[in-house]
Structure formats: structure tokens, C-alpha cells
Design a protein around this motif. Structure first.
Motif, PDB file in Angstrom:
ATOM      1  N   ASP A  39       0.876  -1.234  -0.056  1.00 27.25           N
ATOM      2  CA  ASP A  39      -0.049  -0.017  -0.151  1.00 27.25           C
ATOM      3  C   ASP A  39       0.870   1.182   0.073  1.00 27.25           C
ATOM      4  OD1 ASP A  39      -2.627  -1.130   0.077  1.00 27.25           O
ATOM      5  OD2 ASP A  39      -2.667  -1.660   1.802  1.00 27.25           O
ATOM      6  N   ALA A  40       2.135   1.299   0.785  1.00 17.42           N
ATOM      7  CA  ALA A  40       2.923   2.362   0.617  1.00 17.42           C
ATOM      8  C   ALA A  40       3.482   2.676  -0.669  1.00 17.42           C
ATOM      9  CB  ALA A  40       4.020   2.380   1.981  1.00 17.42           C
ATOM     10  N   ALA A  41       3.566   1.618  -1.500  1.00 15.01           N
ATOM     11  CA  ALA A  41       4.297   2.080  -2.677  1.00 15.01           C
ATOM     12  C   ALA A  41       3.242   2.466  -3.863  1.00 15.01           C
ATOM     13  CB  ALA A  41       5.008   0.842  -3.298  1.00 15.01           C
ATOM     14  N   ARG A  42       1.935   2.474  -3.294  1.00 13.44           N
ATOM     15  CA  ARG A  42       1.113   2.708  -4.363  1.00 13.44           C
ATOM     16  C   ARG A  42       1.308   4.313  -5.217  1.00 13.44           C
ATOM     17  NH1 ARG A  42      -4.766   1.097  -4.141  1.00 13.44           N
ATOM     18  NH2 ARG A  42      -5.080  -0.738  -2.607  1.00 13.44           N
ATOM     19  N   HIS A  43       0.630   4.292  -6.414  1.00 11.29           N
ATOM     20  CA  HIS A  43       1.041   5.496  -7.266  1.00 11.29           C
ATOM     21  C   HIS A  43      -0.574   5.913  -7.499  1.00 11.29           C
ATOM     22  CE1 HIS A  43       4.997   4.606  -8.942  1.00 11.29           C
ATOM     23  NE2 HIS A  43       5.207   4.930  -7.531  1.00 11.29           N
ATOM     24  N   PRO A  44      -0.820   7.291  -7.796  1.00 14.43           N
ATOM     25  CA  PRO A  44      -2.070   7.581  -8.067  1.00 14.43           C
ATOM     26  C   PRO A  44      -2.447   7.274  -9.540  1.00 14.43           C
ATOM     27  CG  PRO A  44      -0.584   9.355  -7.770  1.00 14.43           C
ATOM     28  CD  PRO A  44      -0.001   8.248  -7.353  1.00 14.43           C
ATOM     29  N   ILE A  45      -3.750   6.892  -9.787  1.00 16.93           N
ATOM     30  CA  ILE A  45      -4.096   6.422 -11.080  1.00 16.93           C
ATOM     31  C   ILE A  45      -4.493   7.627 -11.751  1.00 16.93           C
ATOM     32  CG2 ILE A  45      -5.904   5.240 -12.401  1.00 16.93           C
ATOM     33  CD1 ILE A  45      -5.632   3.001 -10.371  1.00 16.93           C
ATOM     34  N   THR A  46      -3.997   8.138 -12.763  1.00 16.33           N
ATOM     35  CA  THR A  46      -4.287   9.370 -13.359  1.00 16.33           C
ATOM     36  C   THR A  46      -5.329   9.306 -14.522  1.00 16.33           C
ATOM     37  OG1 THR A  46      -2.458   8.888 -15.171  1.00 16.33           O
ATOM     38  CG2 THR A  46      -1.761  10.430 -13.202  1.00 16.33           C
ATOM     39  N   SER A  47      -5.542   8.364 -15.209  1.00 13.90           N
ATOM     40  CA  SER A  47      -6.621   7.994 -16.343  1.00 13.90           C
ATOM     41  C   SER A  47      -7.736   7.212 -15.641  1.00 13.90           C
ATOM     42  CB  SER A  47      -6.139   7.522 -17.442  1.00 13.90           C
ATOM     43  OG  SER A  47      -5.366   8.220 -18.127  1.00 13.90           O
ATOM     44  N   LYS A  48      -8.680   7.815 -15.084  1.00 17.03           N
ATOM     45  CA  LYS A  48      -9.447   7.061 -13.978  1.00 17.03           C
ATOM     46  C   LYS A  48     -10.632   6.222 -14.526  1.00 17.03           C
ATOM     47  CE  LYS A  48      -8.194   9.744 -10.210  1.00 17.03           C
ATOM     48  NZ  LYS A  48      -8.621  10.651  -8.979  1.00 17.03           N
ATOM     49  N   THR A  49     -10.910   6.332 -15.916  1.00 13.54           N
ATOM     50  CA  THR A  49     -11.903   5.707 -16.599  1.00 13.54           C
ATOM     51  C   THR A  49     -11.637   4.897 -18.018  1.00 13.54           C
ATOM     52  OG1 THR A  49     -12.706   7.832 -17.762  1.00 13.54           O
ATOM     53  CG2 THR A  49     -13.781   6.971 -15.550  1.00 13.54           C
ATOM     54  N   VAL A  50     -11.820   4.207 -18.423  1.00  9.19           N
ATOM     55  CA  VAL A  50     -11.819   3.553 -19.672  1.00  9.19           C
ATOM     56  C   VAL A  50     -12.433   4.281 -20.616  1.00  9.19           C
ATOM     57  CG1 VAL A  50     -12.132   1.418 -21.022  1.00  9.19           C
ATOM     58  CG2 VAL A  50     -11.702   1.011 -18.758  1.00  9.19           C
ATOM     59  N   PRO A  59      -3.267  -3.082 -31.948  1.00 11.54           N
ATOM     60  CA  PRO A  59      -3.657  -4.264 -32.881  1.00 11.54           C
ATOM     61  C   PRO A  59      -4.921  -4.625 -32.775  1.00 11.54           C
ATOM     62  CG  PRO A  59      -1.559  -4.571 -31.755  1.00 11.54           C
ATOM     63  CD  PRO A  59      -2.168  -3.369 -31.122  1.00 11.54           C
ATOM     64  N   SER A  60      -5.589  -5.231 -33.848  1.00 12.34           N
ATOM     65  CA  SER A  60      -6.871  -5.757 -33.938  1.00 12.34           C
ATOM     66  C   SER A  60      -7.491  -6.547 -32.745  1.00 12.34           C
ATOM     67  CB  SER A  60      -7.339  -6.024 -35.264  1.00 12.34           C
ATOM     68  OG  SER A  60      -6.708  -7.215 -35.552  1.00 12.34           O
ATOM     69  N   PRO A  61      -6.673  -7.780 -32.808  1.00 16.68           N
ATOM     70  CA  PRO A  61      -7.104  -8.558 -31.596  1.00 16.68           C
ATOM     71  C   PRO A  61      -6.951  -7.859 -30.067  1.00 16.68           C
ATOM     72  CG  PRO A  61      -4.805  -9.264 -32.322  1.00 16.68           C
ATOM     73  CD  PRO A  61      -5.560  -8.222 -33.265  1.00 16.68           C
ATOM     74  N   VAL A  62      -6.268  -6.910 -30.002  1.00 13.25           N
ATOM     75  CA  VAL A  62      -6.299  -6.215 -28.681  1.00 13.25           C
ATOM     76  C   VAL A  62      -7.347  -5.275 -28.606  1.00 13.25           C
ATOM     77  CG1 VAL A  62      -4.794  -4.763 -27.077  1.00 13.25           C
ATOM     78  CG2 VAL A  62      -3.658  -6.353 -28.636  1.00 13.25           C
ATOM     79  N   GLN A  63      -7.831  -4.595 -29.634  1.00 14.07           N
ATOM     80  CA  GLN A  63      -9.159  -3.698 -29.487  1.00 14.07           C
ATOM     81  C   GLN A  63     -10.167  -4.685 -29.200  1.00 14.07           C
ATOM     82  OE1 GLN A  63      -9.863  -0.800 -32.754  1.00 14.07           O
ATOM     83  NE2 GLN A  63      -7.724  -1.132 -33.351  1.00 14.07           N
ATOM     84  N   GLN A  64     -10.162  -5.961 -29.942  1.00 10.32           N
ATOM     85  CA  GLN A  64     -11.305  -6.623 -29.675  1.00 10.32           C
ATOM     86  C   GLN A  64     -11.530  -7.304 -28.244  1.00 10.32           C
ATOM     87  OE1 GLN A  64     -11.402 -10.341 -31.939  1.00 10.32           O
ATOM     88  NE2 GLN A  64     -13.653 -10.779 -31.461  1.00 10.32           N
ATOM     89  N   PHE A  65     -10.473  -7.596 -27.591  1.00  6.82           N
ATOM     90  CA  PHE A  65     -10.288  -8.029 -26.389  1.00  6.82           C
ATOM     91  C   PHE A  65     -10.920  -6.926 -25.436  1.00  6.82           C
ATOM     92  CE2 PHE A  65      -7.631  -7.275 -22.549  1.00  6.82           C
ATOM     93  CZ  PHE A  65      -8.052  -8.446 -21.722  1.00  6.82           C
ATOM     94  N   PHE A  66     -10.279  -5.694 -25.460  1.00  5.59           N
ATOM     95  CA  PHE A  66     -10.778  -4.557 -24.737  1.00  5.59           C
ATOM     96  C   PHE A  66     -12.364  -4.160 -24.733  1.00  5.59           C
ATOM     97  CE2 PHE A  66      -6.232  -3.124 -24.442  1.00  5.59           C
ATOM     98  CZ  PHE A  66      -6.178  -3.458 -23.317  1.00  5.59           C
ATOM     99  N   ARG A  67     -12.794  -4.388 -25.932  1.00  6.03           N
ATOM    100  CA  ARG A  67     -14.236  -3.958 -26.153  1.00  6.03           C
ATOM    101  C   ARG A  67     -14.995  -5.229 -25.791  1.00  6.03           C
ATOM    102  NH1 ARG A  67     -14.600   0.452 -29.602  1.00  6.03           N
ATOM    103  NH2 ARG A  67     -12.831   1.292 -30.283  1.00  6.03           N
ATOM    104  N   THR A  68     -14.481  -6.302 -25.764  1.00  7.34           N
ATOM    105  CA  THR A  68     -15.527  -7.440 -25.200  1.00  7.34           C
ATOM    106  C   THR A  68     -15.393  -7.687 -23.623  1.00  7.34           C
ATOM    107  OG1 THR A  68     -14.722  -9.070 -27.159  1.00  7.34           O
ATOM    108  CG2 THR A  68     -15.270 -10.134 -25.289  1.00  7.34           C
ATOM    109  N   VAL A  69     -14.301  -7.278 -23.021  1.00  4.86           N
ATOM    110  CA  VAL A  69     -14.195  -7.557 -21.587  1.00  4.86           C
ATOM    111  C   VAL A  69     -14.472  -6.415 -20.662  1.00  4.86           C
ATOM    112  CG1 VAL A  69     -12.642  -9.420 -21.850  1.00  4.86           C
ATOM    113  CG2 VAL A  69     -11.602  -7.237 -21.321  1.00  4.86           C
TER     114      VAL A  69
END
Length: 284
Positions: A39-50, A59-69
């Protein structure tokens, strides 16, 4: 004679119970210390939403993955708590599978985790294991009853790299951590696979992700991960497989997995597990 045997048996049982209790307290203290450091090593998440608008160059399979899951606009995963059950192969050369249960804490920024496992080698006799990556340090500590150390590796670059690989491969359970906004760089390979690169501190590593036609991660592989052989680290091809996808907290994640070394004589699985419970902490 029977009285003496009964007394001796009770004394022995008392010693065993005391040892188990002391070991549990010692191990729990180590777990708390590791997770405090995590917990002490945590960094803030700057981009907080997808944001699906950022996916077009992938790459197309990566795009499909994110849009699927994932869903557009959903919050980023900041932390995860997982409980597993499964079997673990304790032998370097043979098949000696033992049941395990575990709980695991994951932090996505700065990447880190602690896997706290209990492997039942005999009834009432557990080997406790911490497999962890904390603030850039890889840790593998195995202890009989939580009292007697049987393996303790940390502080080397090979161990740290191997543990960061585990964090990276297991991101199928916390898929927002694989987004480019979270520091991952993707490179095309073919219609069903892509390479992903992650950096943390002085460690830079690349894994090959293979996707199903449905857009789900099927496997993650590297040609070189540190394997302990006779007390030494040997770089060995390694693969994780995932299946049984389901919805959890708005994401599609696999509930089952297997990890194996890819040896010249054939694959050698050593971890087979099922997610019994999973809970998420999201960026605020």
C-alpha cells in the motif's frame, strides 16, 4: 504404561498445537508487513476511466479484447482481493500435486501483489507461501507451518522480473491494467496474438498474449522466466492459460487457470487454480 503413553501423546499434541498457533501468528505478521509495504508503494491512477476512443491504434485482437471484456467509461481497477483454491505441484521433476487455498492482494499502480498460499502437504501440515512483487522487489518465501523456512528468494533481478511477469500475466483478472493509459505498450504479431510490454523501475519485460476468436485472453507466454532448479535460477519458457470467463463487476474475467513450464520434454504444469471469490477497488 498406558498412562505414560497417554501423557506423552497429550504432551506431543500440545506441542503441535502450540507450534501451529505460533507459526500462524508469525506468518500473519509477515503478511501484514508485506501488504503495508504494498500500500505504501501505491501511485495515483491518472486516467481513471476506460476510454474506447484511445484504442484505435492498437492491434485488432487487442482492440477486440478490450471491447469484449470492458465497458466504455467504466472506472479503472485500482486494487483486487482474490481467493483461490486448487492444486500445486511441489516437485521439480515429478508430479506431486497437493491442494492449496490462498488469498491474494493486488495493487495496479505501482504494480504489485502478495499471494498468500497454504499448501496442504499432510493433514494438518501446511506449507505457507508468500509469492510477491512489492515496490520492485520480487519475493518467494515458503515456510513449513509458518515457522521453518524451506525457501526464501528475494533481492535479485531474476526474482523481481519473474514476479512482475506474474503480475502482468494475471492482468486477465484486472484487465484495465492492460490498457495503454496504464503504461502498457502493444505490438501486433498476427490475427490472434500481440506482444505487450510493461516497465516498472529498472525492469522492462514483454509477454506474448494469445486471444480466442471471441476476443478473450487464452494464454500468456514468455520464452524466458526464472525457474528454480536445484537452488539455482534457470531461464525457462513459461505459459499461463485461462478459461471459464464470466462477468464480475462489469468485466469479463476467467475463473480458471493453469501455469506451466514449457520444457524440452514437454509441458510441466505446476499450478492449477480456481477463483473462489474476487473483489475490486476502483479508482475514485
Amino acid at each position: 504404561m498406558k498412562t505414560k503413553l497417554s501423557t506423552a501423546s497429550l504432551l506431543f499434541a500440545g506441542i503441535v498445537v502450540a507450534a501451529v498457533g505460533i507459526g500462524r501468528m508469525k506468518w500473519n505478521a509477515e503478511t501484514r508487513e508485506l501488504r503495508t509495504r504494498l500500500d505504501a508503494a501505491r501511485h495515483p491512477i491518472t486516467s481513471k476511466t476506460v476510454d474506447f476512443n484511445t484504442l484505435s491504434s492498437l492491434p485488432s485482437p487487442v482492440q477486440q479484447f478490450f471491447r469484449t471484456v470492458l465497458k466504455d467509461g467504466q472506472p479503472m481497477v485500482a486494487g483486487v482481493h482474490v481467493r483461490h483454491q486448487g492444486t500445486f505441484n511441489m516437485s521439480e521433476s515429478d508430479d506431486k500435486w497437493y491442494p492449496f487455498t490462498s488469498d491474494q492482494k493486488v495493487v495496479t499502480q505501482r504494480p504489485g501483489f502478495d499471494w498468500n498460499g497454504r499448501i496442504g502437504v499432510l493433514p494438518g501440515l501446511n506449507v505457507h507461501v508468500h509469492d510477491a512483487y512489492v515496490a520492485g522487489d520480487g519475493i518467494l518465501h515458503a515456510s513449513l507451518l509458518g515457522l521453518f523456512t524451506v525457501a526464501h528468494l528475494h533481492g535479485s533481478s531474476d526474482v523481481a522480473e519473474g514476479e512482475l511477469m506474474r503480475f502482468f500475466a494475471e492482468a486477465a483478472w484486472y484487465p484495465t491494467a492492460l490498457l495503454p493509459s496504464q503504461g502498457v505498450r502493444w505490438h501486433a504479431v498476427d490475427a490472434n496474438s500481440a506482444q505487450a510490454t510493461l516497465e516498472d523501475g529498472n525492469i522492462k519485460l514483454t509477454l506474448l498474449f494469445t486471444f480466442s476468436n471471441a476476443g478473450l485472453i487464452e494464454s500468456v507466454r514468455t520464452d524466458a522466466r526464472g525457474r528454480t532448479v536445484n537452488g539455482k535460477i534457470v531461464q525457462t519458457p513459461w505459459q499461463g492459460r485461462f478459461w471459464n470467463y464470466t462477468q464480475r463487476a462489469g468485466m469479463s474475467i476467467p475463473l480458471d487457470g493453469e501455469v506451466k513450464w514449457m520444457l524440452p520434454e514437454g509441458p510441466k504444469p505446476y499450478w492449477r487454480g480456481h477463483i473462489a471469490e474476487i473483489a475490486y477497488e476502483f479508482a475514485q
